[in-house]
Motif scaffolding. Structure first.
Motif, PDB file in Angstrom:
ATOM      1  N   ILE A  65       6.999   1.871  -6.936  1.00  0.00           N
ATOM      2  CA  ILE A  65       7.661   2.811  -7.847  1.00  0.00           C
ATOM      3  C   ILE A  65       8.470   2.094  -8.927  1.00  0.00           C
ATOM      4  O   ILE A  65       9.109   2.741  -9.749  1.00  0.00           O
ATOM      5  CB  ILE A  65       8.551   3.821  -7.082  1.00  0.00           C
ATOM      6  CG1 ILE A  65       9.686   3.113  -6.348  1.00  0.00           C
ATOM      7  CG2 ILE A  65       7.715   4.669  -6.151  1.00  0.00           C
ATOM      8  CD1 ILE A  65      10.747   4.061  -5.798  1.00  0.00           C
ATOM      9  N   ARG A  66       8.473   0.763  -8.869  1.00  0.00           N
ATOM     10  CA  ARG A  66       9.172  -0.075  -9.856  1.00  0.00           C
ATOM     11  C   ARG A  66      10.666   0.224  -9.923  1.00  0.00           C
ATOM     12  O   ARG A  66      11.249   0.318 -10.990  1.00  0.00           O
ATOM     13  CB  ARG A  66       8.524   0.071 -11.229  1.00  0.00           C
ATOM     14  CG  ARG A  66       7.073  -0.333 -11.253  1.00  0.00           C
ATOM     15  CD  ARG A  66       6.482  -0.244 -12.637  1.00  0.00           C
ATOM     16  NE  ARG A  66       5.060  -0.550 -12.569  1.00  0.00           N
ATOM     17  CZ  ARG A  66       4.122   0.255 -13.030  1.00  0.00           C
ATOM     18  NH1 ARG A  66       4.427   1.387 -13.609  1.00  0.00           N
ATOM     19  NH2 ARG A  66       2.858  -0.092 -12.922  1.00  0.00           N
ATOM     20  N   LYS A  67      11.272   0.353  -8.748  1.00  0.00           N
ATOM     21  CA  LYS A  67      12.696   0.690  -8.650  1.00  0.00           C
ATOM     22  C   LYS A  67      13.373  -0.116  -7.552  1.00  0.00           C
ATOM     23  O   LYS A  67      12.758  -0.448  -6.541  1.00  0.00           O
ATOM     24  CB  LYS A  67      12.896   2.172  -8.316  1.00  0.00           C
ATOM     25  CG  LYS A  67      12.259   3.148  -9.264  1.00  0.00           C
ATOM     26  CD  LYS A  67      13.089   3.349 -10.482  1.00  0.00           C
ATOM     27  CE  LYS A  67      12.444   4.425 -11.370  1.00  0.00           C
ATOM     28  NZ  LYS A  67      13.010   4.482 -12.658  1.00  0.00           N
ATOM     29  N   GLN A  68      14.652  -0.395  -7.759  1.00  0.00           N
ATOM     30  CA  GLN A  68      15.504  -0.979  -6.728  1.00  0.00           C
ATOM     31  C   GLN A  68      15.961   0.161  -5.830  1.00  0.00           C
ATOM     32  O   GLN A  68      16.411   1.201  -6.333  1.00  0.00           O
ATOM     33  CB  GLN A  68      16.709  -1.673  -7.374  1.00  0.00           C
ATOM     34  CG  GLN A  68      17.488  -2.564  -6.462  1.00  0.00           C
ATOM     35  CD  GLN A  68      16.770  -3.862  -6.137  1.00  0.00           C
ATOM     36  OE1 GLN A  68      15.920  -4.325  -6.894  1.00  0.00           O
ATOM     37  NE2 GLN A  68      17.109  -4.445  -4.996  1.00  0.00           N
ATOM     38  N   CYS A  69      15.847   0.023  -4.507  1.00  0.00           N
ATOM     39  CA  CYS A  69      16.112   1.125  -3.579  1.00  0.00           C
ATOM     40  C   CYS A  69      17.086   0.732  -2.480  1.00  0.00           C
ATOM     41  O   CYS A  69      16.993  -0.370  -1.925  1.00  0.00           O
ATOM     42  CB  CYS A  69      14.813   1.576  -2.922  1.00  0.00           C
ATOM     43  SG  CYS A  69      13.588   2.198  -4.071  1.00  0.00           S
ATOM     44  N   MET A  70      17.982   1.660  -2.154  1.00  0.00           N
ATOM     45  CA  MET A  70      18.846   1.531  -0.973  1.00  0.00           C
ATOM     46  C   MET A  70      18.184   2.359   0.118  1.00  0.00           C
ATOM     47  O   MET A  70      18.030   3.581  -0.015  1.00  0.00           O
ATOM     48  CB  MET A  70      20.236   2.074  -1.276  1.00  0.00           C
ATOM     49  CG  MET A  70      21.080   1.131  -2.097  1.00  0.00           C
ATOM     50  SD  MET A  70      21.753  -0.222  -1.107  1.00  0.00           S
ATOM     51  CE  MET A  70      23.061   0.627  -0.245  1.00  0.00           C
ATOM     52  N   GLU A  71      17.780   1.695   1.199  1.00  0.00           N
ATOM     53  CA  GLU A  71      16.996   2.346   2.248  1.00  0.00           C
ATOM     54  C   GLU A  71      17.485   1.931   3.624  1.00  0.00           C
ATOM     55  O   GLU A  71      18.130   0.890   3.790  1.00  0.00           O
ATOM     56  CB  GLU A  71      15.528   1.929   2.138  1.00  0.00           C
ATOM     57  CG  GLU A  71      14.897   2.179   0.805  1.00  0.00           C
ATOM     58  CD  GLU A  71      13.490   1.599   0.701  1.00  0.00           C
ATOM     59  OE1 GLU A  71      12.784   2.018  -0.214  1.00  0.00           O
ATOM     60  OE2 GLU A  71      13.100   0.745   1.533  1.00  0.00           O
ATOM     61  N   LEU A  72      17.094   2.727   4.601  1.00  0.00           N
ATOM     62  CA  LEU A  72      17.275   2.305   5.983  1.00  0.00           C
ATOM     63  C   LEU A  72      16.240   1.233   6.295  1.00  0.00           C
ATOM     64  O   LEU A  72      15.198   1.135   5.636  1.00  0.00           O
ATOM     65  CB  LEU A  72      17.077   3.490   6.931  1.00  0.00           C
ATOM     66  CG  LEU A  72      18.116   4.603   6.857  1.00  0.00           C
ATOM     67  CD1 LEU A  72      17.723   5.747   7.785  1.00  0.00           C
ATOM     68  CD2 LEU A  72      19.506   4.090   7.204  1.00  0.00           C
ATOM     69  N   VAL A  73      16.505   0.446   7.292  1.00  0.00           N
ATOM     70  CA  VAL A  73      15.543  -0.538   7.786  1.00  0.00           C
ATOM     71  C   VAL A  73      14.286   0.204   8.222  1.00  0.00           C
ATOM     72  O   VAL A  73      14.361   1.253   8.863  1.00  0.00           O
ATOM     73  CB  VAL A  73      16.144  -1.319   8.983  1.00  0.00           C
ATOM     74  CG1 VAL A  73      15.090  -2.158   9.677  1.00  0.00           C
ATOM     75  CG2 VAL A  73      17.323  -2.161   8.518  1.00  0.00           C
ATOM     76  N   ALA A  74      13.129  -0.340   7.883  1.00  0.00           N
ATOM     77  CA  ALA A  74      11.871   0.303   8.260  1.00  0.00           C
ATOM     78  C   ALA A  74      10.759  -0.729   8.290  1.00  0.00           C
ATOM     79  O   ALA A  74      10.880  -1.800   7.685  1.00  0.00           O
ATOM     80  CB  ALA A  74      11.522   1.418   7.271  1.00  0.00           C
ATOM     81  N   GLY A  75       9.680  -0.389   8.970  1.00  0.00           N
ATOM     82  CA  GLY A  75       8.537  -1.294   9.007  1.00  0.00           C
ATOM     83  C   GLY A  75       7.414  -0.733   9.850  1.00  0.00           C
ATOM     84  O   GLY A  75       7.536   0.306  10.506  1.00  0.00           O
ATOM     85  N   ILE A  76       6.331  -1.454   9.843  1.00  0.00           N
ATOM     86  CA  ILE A  76       5.122  -1.073  10.576  1.00  0.00           C
ATOM     87  C   ILE A  76       5.308  -1.330  12.070  1.00  0.00           C
ATOM     88  O   ILE A  76       5.896  -2.329  12.474  1.00  0.00           O
ATOM     89  CB  ILE A  76       3.915  -1.876  10.045  1.00  0.00           C
ATOM     90  CG1 ILE A  76       3.637  -1.503   8.588  1.00  0.00           C
ATOM     91  CG2 ILE A  76       2.675  -1.681  10.894  1.00  0.00           C
ATOM     92  CD1 ILE A  76       3.351  -0.039   8.373  1.00  0.00           C
ATOM     93  N   VAL A  77       4.770  -0.430  12.872  1.00  0.00           N
ATOM     94  CA  VAL A  77       4.708  -0.626  14.321  1.00  0.00           C
ATOM     95  C   VAL A  77       3.513  -1.540  14.563  1.00  0.00           C
ATOM     96  O   VAL A  77       2.373  -1.175  14.278  1.00  0.00           O
ATOM     97  CB  VAL A  77       4.551   0.724  15.053  1.00  0.00           C
ATOM     98  CG1 VAL A  77       4.412   0.500  16.544  1.00  0.00           C
ATOM     99  CG2 VAL A  77       5.728   1.640  14.735  1.00  0.00           C
ATOM    100  N   GLU A  78       3.785  -2.739  15.043  1.00  0.00           N
ATOM    101  CA  GLU A  78       2.739  -3.753  15.166  1.00  0.00           C
ATOM    102  C   GLU A  78       1.909  -3.598  16.434  1.00  0.00           C
ATOM    103  O   GLU A  78       2.299  -2.909  17.373  1.00  0.00           O
ATOM    104  CB  GLU A  78       3.379  -5.145  15.121  1.00  0.00           C
ATOM    105  CG  GLU A  78       4.027  -5.437  13.779  1.00  0.00           C
ATOM    106  CD  GLU A  78       4.652  -6.816  13.711  1.00  0.00           C
ATOM    107  OE1 GLU A  78       4.742  -7.523  14.748  1.00  0.00           O
ATOM    108  OE2 GLU A  78       5.064  -7.194  12.599  1.00  0.00           O
TER     109      GLU A  78
END
Length: 192
Positions: A65-78
């Motif tokens: 999205i070409r933006k700086q984002c404040m987010e919660l930690v997230a990721g793929i379930v491996e």
């Protein structure tokens, strides 16, 4: 209305290292056929982590999205390994680690905190009109500082946001669904 939407054809049109895309041609209730397009992504986990009355956010640039984002930690379930298949939470797929295990791992990797307590709040399908993608929201607490282990495409900083301000920060553009959902679920379950 009873109709089982018979599958006439399923086609994967492209495969990437990240996701597959294609369509299913189905018979609709009126007897006509239609193609429904989909993208199939691996399940993901979102972590609402609280330490000293602060929610841990990560501040990172999102090229999509070409933006700086404040987010919660997230990721793929491996994919699960034989020694890393936990029994403390439901796994989104029999060959993958649980949401709890993925949340612990992602929290440590991205923030450098280990959580003594991680609780699965919710598992659900996302964007069901186009995605085959499950998401799990977990709540992490009783944190201890350790070392981070960022992936080669993770350039992020850890930001502490007071619990009372977390939803306001999450709603500040560019807002994202996973962060807002995670905070709302944690609050509804009495964790915030």
């Amino acid at each position: 209305m009873s109709h089982d939407w018979p599958l006439v054809e399923s086609r994967t049109e492209y495969e990437t290292t990240w996701y597959d895309g294609g369509y299913d041609r189905v018979e609709q209730p009126d007897g006509t056929e239609k193609q429904y397009y989909w993208a199939d992504l691996p399940p993901a986990v979102v972590v609402v982590a609280v330490d000293d009355n602060d929610v841990l956010f990560v501040d990172q640039y999102r090229p999509t999205i070409r933006k700086q984002c404040m987010e919660l930690v997230a990721g793929i379930v491996e994919e699960a390994t034989a020694d890393a298949t936990p029994t403390d939470a439901v796994a989104p797929h029999p060959t993958r680690e649980s949401y709890v295990a993925a949340g612990r791992r992602e929290l440590r990797e991205e923030t450098g905190f280990e959580a003594d307590t991680v609780t699965l709040l919710e598992e659900f399908w996302t964007a069901t009109g186009v995605l085959r993608h499950k998401r799990g929201i977990v709540f992490a607490e009783d944190l201890t500082a350790t070392d981070r282990d960022l992936d080669d495409n993770e350039f992020l900083s850890v930001e502490r946001v007071p619990v009372a301000e977390a939803l306001t920060v999450a709603r500040t553009p560019p807002a994202n669904d996973a962060t807002i959902e995670g905070l709302l679920l944690a609050d509804a379950d009495g964790h915030l």
